[in-house]
Design a protein around this motif. Structure first.
Motif, PDB file in Angstrom:
ATOM      1  N   HIS A 137      -0.569   5.910 -12.750  1.00 31.80           N
ATOM      2  CA  HIS A 137      -1.859   6.163 -13.405  1.00 31.80           C
ATOM      3  C   HIS A 137      -1.657   7.104 -14.598  1.00 31.80           C
ATOM      4  O   HIS A 137      -2.197   6.870 -15.682  1.00 31.80           O
ATOM      5  CB  HIS A 137      -2.830   6.764 -12.383  1.00 31.80           C
TER       6      HIS A 137
ATOM      7  N   ASP B  28      -7.638   3.138 -16.166  1.00 32.47           N
ATOM      8  CA  ASP B  28      -8.088   2.595 -14.872  1.00 32.47           C
ATOM      9  C   ASP B  28      -7.991   1.071 -14.868  1.00 32.47           C
ATOM     10  O   ASP B  28      -7.490   0.466 -13.924  1.00 32.47           O
ATOM     11  CB  ASP B  28      -9.543   2.990 -14.592  1.00 32.47           C
TER      12      ASP B  28
ATOM     13  N   VAL C  19       1.867   1.992  -3.482  1.00 32.58           N
ATOM     14  CA  VAL C  19       0.746   2.575  -4.225  1.00 32.58           C
ATOM     15  C   VAL C  19       0.591   4.050  -3.836  1.00 32.58           C
ATOM     16  O   VAL C  19       0.343   4.905  -4.678  1.00 32.58           O
ATOM     17  CB  VAL C  19      -0.555   1.789  -3.958  1.00 32.58           C
ATOM     18  N   GLU C  20       0.775   4.338  -2.545  1.00 29.94           N
ATOM     19  CA  GLU C  20       0.653   5.733  -2.107  1.00 29.94           C
ATOM     20  C   GLU C  20       1.749   6.593  -2.724  1.00 29.94           C
ATOM     21  O   GLU C  20       1.525   7.737  -3.096  1.00 29.94           O
ATOM     22  CB  GLU C  20       0.712   5.816  -0.580  1.00 29.94           C
ATOM     23  N   ARG C  21       2.942   6.032  -2.817  1.00 24.34           N
ATOM     24  CA  ARG C  21       4.073   6.808  -3.350  1.00 24.34           C
ATOM     25  C   ARG C  21       3.995   6.970  -4.861  1.00 24.34           C
ATOM     26  O   ARG C  21       4.277   8.043  -5.377  1.00 24.34           O
ATOM     27  CB  ARG C  21       5.385   6.090  -3.014  1.00 24.34           C
TER      28      ARG C  21
ATOM     29  N   GLY D 192       0.818  -1.220   0.000  1.00 26.19           N
ATOM     30  CA  GLY D 192       0.000   0.000   0.000  1.00 26.19           C
ATOM     31  C   GLY D 192       0.848   1.265   0.000  1.00 26.19           C
ATOM     32  O   GLY D 192       0.443   2.292  -0.563  1.00 26.19           O
ATOM     33  N   LEU D 193       2.011   1.221   0.635  1.00 21.32           N
ATOM     34  CA  LEU D 193       2.870   2.409   0.642  1.00 21.32           C
ATOM     35  C   LEU D 193       3.444   2.668  -0.748  1.00 21.32           C
ATOM     36  O   LEU D 193       3.623   3.817  -1.146  1.00 21.32           O
ATOM     37  CB  LEU D 193       4.005   2.257   1.664  1.00 21.32           C
TER      38      LEU D 193
ATOM     39  N   LEU E 149      -4.291  -0.145 -15.075  1.00 20.10           N
ATOM     40  CA  LEU E 149      -3.576   0.026 -13.799  1.00 20.10           C
ATOM     41  C   LEU E 149      -4.072  -0.986 -12.768  1.00 20.10           C
ATOM     42  O   LEU E 149      -3.282  -1.572 -12.025  1.00 20.10           O
ATOM     43  CB  LEU E 149      -3.754   1.462 -13.285  1.00 20.10           C
ATOM     44  N   GLN E 150      -5.369  -1.196 -12.738  1.00 20.74           N
ATOM     45  CA  GLN E 150      -5.936  -2.177 -11.808  1.00 20.74           C
ATOM     46  C   GLN E 150      -5.348  -3.566 -12.077  1.00 20.74           C
ATOM     47  O   GLN E 150      -4.907  -4.258 -11.167  1.00 20.74           O
ATOM     48  CB  GLN E 150      -7.461  -2.183 -11.990  1.00 20.74           C
TER      49      GLN E 150
ATOM     50  N   GLY F  11       1.356   5.624  -7.057  1.00 22.29           N
ATOM     51  CA  GLY F  11       0.071   5.384  -7.717  1.00 22.29           C
ATOM     52  C   GLY F  11      -0.275   6.441  -8.753  1.00 22.29           C
ATOM     53  O   GLY F  11      -0.656   6.127  -9.883  1.00 22.29           O
ATOM     54  N   ALA F  12      -0.118   7.701  -8.377  1.00 23.39           N
ATOM     55  CA  ALA F  12      -0.548   8.777  -9.281  1.00 23.39           C
ATOM     56  C   ALA F  12       0.314   8.804 -10.542  1.00 23.39           C
ATOM     57  O   ALA F  12      -0.207   8.973 -11.643  1.00 23.39           O
ATOM     58  CB  ALA F  12      -0.497  10.111  -8.550  1.00 23.39           C
TER      59      ALA F  12
ATOM     60  N   LEU G 236      -1.673  -3.608 -10.987  1.00 19.72           N
ATOM     61  CA  LEU G 236      -1.441  -3.654  -9.534  1.00 19.72           C
ATOM     62  C   LEU G 236      -1.805  -5.023  -8.968  1.00 19.72           C
ATOM     63  O   LEU G 236      -1.137  -5.517  -8.053  1.00 19.72           O
ATOM     64  CB  LEU G 236      -2.214  -2.527  -8.835  1.00 19.72           C
TER      65      LEU G 236
END
Lengths: 189, 158
Positions: free
Chosen positions: B24, B36, B16-18, B13-14, B39-40, B20-21, B43
């Motif tokens: 995307h 979308d 993705v937080e770092r 999750g970290l 990327l889904q 992700g954008a 991931l």
């Protein structure tokens, strides 16, 4: 920068369906400040106060439970809702399943287990807890074990005070310890 | 047990937080309106493989590679669907899970300077200043070369 909430929840749902998630986490706003809540399939495995570093709090979960940890508010319910309503005084009981994978020593497990016998609204001392688990004189070690409690509030280490008076230490800071005790009707000078 | 110096895997999750954008945004540059979904897929694929990774190095570059591969797969699937409709061949065999398109293969034919810039940026995970230093050009030129490589990649994915 992270993804928007919709994408994160979609990923979490798909991961949960595929059995690809070891744990979920999110930050929950409560009356004692934001709490990082981590939940596995077995229960709440970590609660961290805002004063703790979130990355440092998640690292042992990744190491000991598994690295597939995803942010999702939806998947930490009902624990998140129960915690925030308990801390808002809207419910008097907080009974949540816990996952104690992060507890690594039998001594710490014993200390935390003994705490379940200290009900809401009452307090005990480090020395008394040490006696209760058959280690009289180990008050300091009990304090250390409580300081490493991975699930504060749910396992109520805030109900343990020094026999010499005062609040003693608390992972989330002594002011939060005071707040948590006041919520249960206990006043400590 | 001998402890290695390899960095442990951070919580997924970290990552993705770092990243992700930017992942995307990268997916959008490759596949427009399907970003979308791509990327889904990427991931989830990354999540499936994640516990088997041997160390936590170069994870950003790894994620970019997974997104690139998923974009290729996505476009191939779309292309196959289109061919099926156009040719209306009744006995279309079940498509293989992947038709062998790889990141490296996809890069063949992209002009050398742009390709090197893309690899330094996304595979070696270097900031533009260092990409520029390696290529002996200005950071702005490095940025333009990466951008050109991405455009070229995107053309190939159409």
């Amino acid at each position: 920068m992270t993804l928007d909430m919709r994408m994160l929840e979609r990923l979490a749902d798909a991961a949960a369906r595929g059995g690809l998630a070891d744990a979920f986490y999110d930050t929950v706003d409560t009356t004692v400040g934001p709490l990082l809540v981590v939940v596995t399939g077995r229960g709440v495995c970590r609660i961290a106060f805002a004063s703790e570093d979130a990355e440092a709090a998640l690292a042992p979960v990744a190491r000991l439970v598994g690295p597939r940890i995803l942010r999702s508010r939806r998947h930490i319910e009902p624990a998140a809702g129960a915690l925030s309503s308990y801390l808002a005084g809207e419910r008097s009981e907080l009974r949540l399943p816990v996952d104690l994978t992060l507890v690594r020593s039998p001594f710490q497990a014993e200390v935390l287990a003994a705490l379940t016998a200290v009900p809401r609204g009452s307090v005990t001392t480090y020395g008394e807890l040490a006696r209760r688990i058959g280690h009289p004189g180990a008050a300091r070690a009990v304090g250390t074990a409580l300081g490493r409690n991975p699930v504060p509030i749910v396992v109520p280490c805030h109900r343990v005070l020094p026999s010499t008076g005062g609040l003693g230490g608390y992972g989330g800071g002594t002011e939060r310890k005071r707040l948590l005790l006041e919520l249960e009707g206990v006043r400590v000078s | 047990m001998v402890k290695t110096a390899s960095p442990p895997l951070p919580p997924f999750g970290l990552l993705v937080e770092r990243h992700g954008a930017e992942l995307h945004a990268y997916a959008r540059r490759l596949v427009d309106g399907d970003a979308d979904d791509v990327l889904q897929d990427a991931l989830l694929k990354a999540l499936r493989a994640y516990p088997r990774l041997e160390h936590g190095r170069h994870l950003r570059a790894w994620l970019f590679r997974v997104v690139t591969t998923c974009a290729i797969d996505h476009v191939n699937r779309r292309r196959r669907r289109r061919e099926v409709v156009v040719d209306a061949v009744p006995e279309v065999p079940e498509p293989p899970p992947s038709d062998g398109a790889t990141f490296d293969g996809l890069l063949d034919g992209i002009p050398e300077g742009a390709r090197r810039a893309l690899v330094l940026r996304y595979v070696h995970d270097l900031p533009y200043s260092q990409v520029a230093a390696r290529l002996g050009c200005s950071p702005e030129a490095a940025r333009q070369r990466v951008s050109m490589a991405v455009r070229s990649l995107r053309e190939r994915l159409r």
